[in-house]
Design a protein around this motif. Structure first.
Motif, PDB file in Angstrom:
ATOM      1  N   VAL A  18       0.840  -1.204   0.000  1.00 19.83           N
ATOM      2  CA  VAL A  18       0.000   0.000   0.000  1.00 19.83           C
ATOM      3  C   VAL A  18       0.870   1.247   0.000  1.00 19.83           C
ATOM      4  CG1 VAL A  18      -1.588   1.386   1.404  1.00 19.83           C
ATOM      5  CG2 VAL A  18      -2.045  -1.034   1.037  1.00 19.83           C
ATOM      6  N   ARG A  69      -5.797  -1.779   1.515  1.00 19.49           N
ATOM      7  CA  ARG A  69      -5.557  -0.922   2.679  1.00 19.49           C
ATOM      8  C   ARG A  69      -6.391  -1.388   3.871  1.00 19.49           C
ATOM      9  NH1 ARG A  69      -6.433   3.430   0.333  1.00 19.49           N
ATOM     10  NH2 ARG A  69      -4.277   4.030  -0.096  1.00 19.49           N
ATOM     11  N   SER A  75      -1.909   2.042   8.402  1.00 20.56           N
ATOM     12  CA  SER A  75      -1.533   1.544   7.086  1.00 20.56           C
ATOM     13  C   SER A  75      -0.183   2.085   6.660  1.00 20.56           C
ATOM     14  CB  SER A  75      -2.594   1.948   6.049  1.00 20.56           C
ATOM     15  OG  SER A  75      -2.215   1.507   4.775  1.00 20.56           O
TER      16      SER A  75
END
Length: 255
Positions: free
Chosen positions: A163, A223, A233
Protein backbone atom coordinates in the motif's frame (compact mmCIF):
# COMPACT_ATOMS: atom_id res chain seq x y z
CA UNK A 1 32.14 27.52 0.07
CA UNK A 2 30.00 24.38 -0.13
CA UNK A 3 27.07 24.38 -2.57
CA UNK A 4 23.62 24.50 -1.00
CA UNK A 5 21.52 21.35 -1.08
CA UNK A 6 18.87 20.88 -3.72
CA UNK A 7 15.23 21.37 -2.80
CA UNK A 8 14.66 17.64 -3.27
CA UNK A 9 17.47 16.82 -0.84
CA UNK A 10 16.10 19.22 1.77
CA UNK A 11 12.64 17.64 1.45
CA UNK A 12 14.15 14.23 2.12
CA UNK A 13 16.09 15.55 5.12
CA UNK A 14 12.92 17.03 6.60
CA UNK A 15 11.36 13.55 6.66
CA UNK A 16 14.12 12.23 8.92
CA UNK A 17 12.93 12.07 12.57
CA UNK A 18 16.24 13.55 13.71
CA UNK A 19 15.53 16.77 11.78
CA UNK A 20 11.74 16.92 11.77
CA UNK A 21 10.24 20.29 12.73
CA UNK A 22 13.50 22.23 12.65
CA UNK A 23 13.44 25.82 11.39
CA UNK A 24 15.02 26.58 8.01
CA UNK A 25 18.00 28.38 9.56
CA UNK A 26 18.62 25.53 12.00
CA UNK A 27 18.44 22.95 9.26
CA UNK A 28 20.84 25.00 7.15
CA UNK A 29 23.40 24.96 9.98
CA UNK A 30 23.26 21.19 10.32
CA UNK A 31 23.35 20.42 6.61
CA UNK A 32 26.10 22.94 5.85
CA UNK A 33 28.78 20.26 5.94
CA UNK A 34 26.80 17.57 4.13
CA UNK A 35 27.48 16.40 0.57
CA UNK A 36 25.34 14.48 -1.90
CA UNK A 37 26.89 11.36 -3.40
CA UNK A 38 25.67 8.61 -5.71
CA UNK A 39 26.60 4.94 -5.20
CA UNK A 40 26.16 1.83 -7.30
CA UNK A 41 24.52 -1.32 -6.01
CA UNK A 42 26.94 -3.41 -3.99
CA UNK A 43 29.12 -0.50 -2.84
CA UNK A 44 30.38 -1.01 0.72
CA UNK A 45 29.82 2.24 2.65
CA UNK A 46 31.60 1.20 5.83
CA UNK A 47 32.69 -1.91 7.71
CA UNK A 48 32.17 -3.01 11.27
CA UNK A 49 34.81 -1.51 13.57
CA UNK A 50 35.70 1.46 11.35
CA UNK A 51 35.71 4.91 13.03
CA UNK A 52 32.16 6.30 13.03
CA UNK A 53 33.10 9.66 11.57
CA UNK A 54 29.96 10.15 9.47
CA UNK A 55 26.31 9.30 9.08
CA UNK A 56 23.91 9.20 6.16
CA UNK A 57 20.49 10.26 4.94
CA UNK A 58 19.00 8.33 2.02
CA UNK A 59 17.75 10.55 -0.81
CA UNK A 60 16.98 7.71 -3.23
CA UNK A 61 17.56 3.96 -3.36
CA UNK A 62 18.10 1.39 -0.62
CA UNK A 63 20.90 0.69 1.86
CA UNK A 64 21.27 -2.40 4.04
CA UNK A 65 23.02 -2.79 7.38
CA UNK A 66 24.28 -6.26 8.17
CA UNK A 67 26.67 -8.42 10.13
CA UNK A 68 28.56 -11.48 8.96
CA UNK A 69 28.26 -14.81 10.75
CA UNK A 70 31.36 -16.98 11.29
CA UNK A 71 30.35 -19.08 8.27
CA UNK A 72 30.24 -15.99 6.04
CA UNK A 73 26.48 -15.54 5.82
CA UNK A 74 24.89 -12.12 6.10
CA UNK A 75 22.53 -11.30 8.93
CA UNK A 76 20.59 -8.19 7.97
CA UNK A 77 20.16 -5.64 10.71
CA UNK A 78 18.26 -2.93 8.83
CA UNK A 79 17.12 -1.67 5.45
CA UNK A 80 16.80 2.05 4.75
CA UNK A 81 15.23 4.11 1.98
CA UNK A 82 14.37 7.70 1.10
CA UNK A 83 13.81 9.99 4.06
CA UNK A 84 15.62 7.75 6.54
CA UNK A 85 18.96 8.14 8.28
CA UNK A 86 21.43 5.58 9.57
CA UNK A 87 24.69 5.39 11.55
CA UNK A 88 23.99 8.56 13.60
CA UNK A 89 23.94 6.64 16.90
CA UNK A 90 27.44 5.32 16.23
CA UNK A 91 28.58 8.86 15.49
CA UNK A 92 27.37 10.05 18.89
CA UNK A 93 28.97 7.30 21.00
CA UNK A 94 32.26 7.29 18.99
CA UNK A 95 32.72 3.54 19.49
CA UNK A 96 33.01 2.74 15.79
CA UNK A 97 30.46 1.32 13.39
CA UNK A 98 28.83 -1.78 14.95
CA UNK A 99 27.79 -3.25 11.57
CA UNK A 100 28.57 -3.21 7.86
CA UNK A 101 26.62 -0.99 5.43
CA UNK A 102 26.23 -1.62 1.70
CA UNK A 103 24.11 -0.22 -1.10
CA UNK A 104 21.28 -2.68 -1.82
CA UNK A 105 19.99 -0.76 -4.86
CA UNK A 106 21.61 2.19 -6.66
CA UNK A 107 21.38 5.03 -4.16
CA UNK A 108 21.89 8.74 -3.73
CA UNK A 109 22.94 9.62 -0.20
CA UNK A 110 23.58 12.72 1.86
CA UNK A 111 26.77 12.26 3.88
CA UNK A 112 27.18 14.19 7.14
CA UNK A 113 30.62 14.41 8.74
CA UNK A 114 30.69 13.89 12.50
CA UNK A 115 33.10 16.79 13.12
CA UNK A 116 30.89 19.43 11.49
CA UNK A 117 27.67 18.06 12.95
CA UNK A 118 28.91 17.74 16.53
CA UNK A 119 30.69 21.10 16.45
CA UNK A 120 27.45 22.75 15.30
CA UNK A 121 25.63 21.15 18.23
CA UNK A 122 28.28 22.31 20.70
CA UNK A 123 27.94 25.89 19.49
CA UNK A 124 24.13 25.90 19.57
CA UNK A 125 22.73 24.57 22.83
CA UNK A 126 19.15 25.28 21.82
CA UNK A 127 19.66 23.18 18.71
CA UNK A 128 21.00 20.30 20.81
CA UNK A 129 17.88 20.39 22.99
CA UNK A 130 15.68 20.38 19.91
CA UNK A 131 17.46 17.34 18.55
CA UNK A 132 17.10 15.56 21.89
CA UNK A 133 13.36 16.09 21.66
CA UNK A 134 13.37 14.70 18.14
CA UNK A 135 15.38 11.67 19.28
CA UNK A 136 12.76 11.05 21.94
CA UNK A 137 10.13 11.01 19.20
CA UNK A 138 12.28 8.60 17.21
CA UNK A 139 12.45 6.25 20.20
CA UNK A 140 8.65 6.23 20.43
CA UNK A 141 8.48 5.50 16.69
CA UNK A 142 10.83 2.53 17.11
CA UNK A 143 8.69 1.18 19.95
CA UNK A 144 5.62 1.34 17.69
CA UNK A 145 7.62 -0.35 14.93
CA UNK A 146 8.63 -3.16 17.29
CA UNK A 147 5.00 -3.57 18.29
CA UNK A 148 4.04 -4.00 14.62
CA UNK A 149 6.78 -6.53 13.97
CA UNK A 150 5.79 -8.64 16.98
CA UNK A 151 1.98 -8.36 16.84
CA UNK A 152 1.01 -7.89 13.18
CA UNK A 153 0.72 -11.01 10.97
CA UNK A 154 3.23 -11.30 8.14
CA UNK A 155 0.58 -10.89 5.42
CA UNK A 156 -0.63 -7.63 6.97
CA UNK A 157 2.91 -6.26 7.15
CA UNK A 158 3.37 -7.09 3.47
CA UNK A 159 -0.02 -5.59 2.61
CA UNK A 160 0.93 -2.34 4.35
CA UNK A 161 4.27 -2.29 2.54
CA UNK A 162 2.60 -2.66 -0.86
CA UNK A 163 0.00 0.00 0.00
CA UNK A 164 2.84 2.38 0.81
CA UNK A 165 4.08 2.05 -2.78
CA UNK A 166 0.70 2.96 -4.31
CA UNK A 167 -0.37 6.51 -5.20
CA UNK A 168 -2.71 7.81 -2.52
CA UNK A 169 -5.65 8.37 -4.90
CA UNK A 170 -5.25 5.18 -6.96
CA UNK A 171 -8.13 2.70 -7.29
CA UNK A 172 -5.92 0.17 -9.06
CA UNK A 173 -2.14 0.11 -9.31
CA UNK A 174 0.79 -1.76 -10.75
CA UNK A 175 4.02 -1.22 -8.83
CA UNK A 176 7.47 -2.76 -8.81
CA UNK A 177 9.05 -3.99 -5.62
CA UNK A 178 11.90 -1.52 -5.11
CA UNK A 179 14.50 -4.07 -4.08
CA UNK A 180 15.17 -7.80 -3.75
CA UNK A 181 12.36 -9.83 -2.14
CA UNK A 182 14.76 -11.31 0.40
CA UNK A 183 15.72 -7.81 1.54
CA UNK A 184 12.06 -6.80 1.81
CA UNK A 185 11.37 -9.94 3.84
CA UNK A 186 14.17 -9.02 6.22
CA UNK A 187 12.88 -5.45 6.39
CA UNK A 188 9.44 -6.69 7.41
CA UNK A 189 10.80 -9.15 9.95
CA UNK A 190 9.96 -12.38 8.12
CA UNK A 191 11.75 -15.28 6.45
CA UNK A 192 11.82 -15.51 2.61
CA UNK A 193 9.44 -18.49 2.68
CA UNK A 194 7.05 -16.49 4.87
CA UNK A 195 7.19 -13.69 2.31
CA UNK A 196 6.00 -16.05 -0.42
CA UNK A 197 3.16 -17.36 1.77
CA UNK A 198 2.15 -13.82 2.70
CA UNK A 199 2.07 -12.78 -0.95
CA UNK A 200 -0.11 -15.81 -1.76
CA UNK A 201 -2.49 -14.79 1.04
CA UNK A 202 -2.94 -11.38 -0.59
CA UNK A 203 -4.52 -12.97 -3.66
CA UNK A 204 -7.82 -13.00 -1.77
CA UNK A 205 -7.85 -9.20 -1.95
CA UNK A 206 -6.87 -8.99 -5.61
CA UNK A 207 -3.07 -8.81 -5.37
CA UNK A 208 -0.94 -10.77 -7.82
CA UNK A 209 2.84 -10.77 -8.25
CA UNK A 210 4.96 -11.75 -11.25
CA UNK A 211 8.69 -11.48 -10.61
CA UNK A 212 9.03 -8.02 -9.07
CA UNK A 213 5.79 -6.54 -10.47
CA UNK A 214 2.75 -6.38 -8.21
CA UNK A 215 -0.78 -5.79 -9.56
CA UNK A 216 -3.34 -4.43 -7.09
CA UNK A 217 -6.94 -4.64 -8.33
CA UNK A 218 -8.42 -2.67 -5.42
CA UNK A 219 -6.06 -0.46 -3.41
CA UNK A 220 -8.77 0.47 -0.89
CA UNK A 221 -9.51 -3.20 -0.21
CA UNK A 222 -5.82 -3.90 0.32
CA UNK A 223 -5.56 -0.92 2.68
CA UNK A 224 -8.50 -2.21 4.71
CA UNK A 225 -6.90 -5.65 4.76
CA UNK A 226 -3.69 -4.15 6.13
CA UNK A 227 -5.72 -2.32 8.81
CA UNK A 228 -7.79 -5.33 9.83
CA UNK A 229 -6.24 -5.46 13.29
CA UNK A 230 -6.38 -1.70 13.77
CA UNK A 231 -2.79 -1.11 12.78
CA UNK A 232 -1.90 2.05 10.82
CA UNK A 233 -1.53 1.54 7.09
CA UNK A 234 2.20 2.15 7.15
CA UNK A 235 4.84 -0.42 6.41
CA UNK A 236 7.07 -1.12 9.44
CA UNK A 237 10.28 0.93 9.23
CA UNK A 238 9.49 1.99 5.67
CA UNK A 239 7.82 5.31 6.35
CA UNK A 240 8.96 7.91 8.83
CA UNK A 241 5.90 9.96 9.61
CA UNK A 242 4.77 11.67 6.41
CA UNK A 243 7.25 10.03 4.07
CA UNK A 244 4.56 8.18 2.11
CA UNK A 245 4.63 10.49 -0.88
CA UNK A 246 8.40 10.05 -1.07
CA UNK A 247 8.17 6.27 -1.14
CA UNK A 248 5.76 6.57 -4.05
CA UNK A 249 8.59 8.29 -5.89
CA UNK A 250 10.42 4.98 -6.03
CA UNK A 251 7.76 3.43 -8.28
CA UNK A 252 9.32 2.58 -11.60
CA UNK A 253 8.22 0.89 -14.83
CA UNK A 254 8.03 -2.88 -14.49
CA UNK A 255 10.77 -4.85 -16.12
Amino acid sequence: MRPTLSREALQAVRQVPLFRGLEDETLALLTGGAVERSYRRGTLLFSEGEPADRFYVVLDGWVKLFRESPDGNECMVGLFTRGESFAEAAMFDRLGFPVHAAVAEDARLLVFTADHFLTTLEQNHGLALNLLANLSGLLRYLVRQLDQLTNQPTYQRLAAFIVSLCPCDAHQATVCLPCDKMLIAGRLGMKPESFSRAMARLREVGVTCERNCVQIDDVAALRNFANACGQPSVAPAVLNGGAKSSVRGMIQPCR
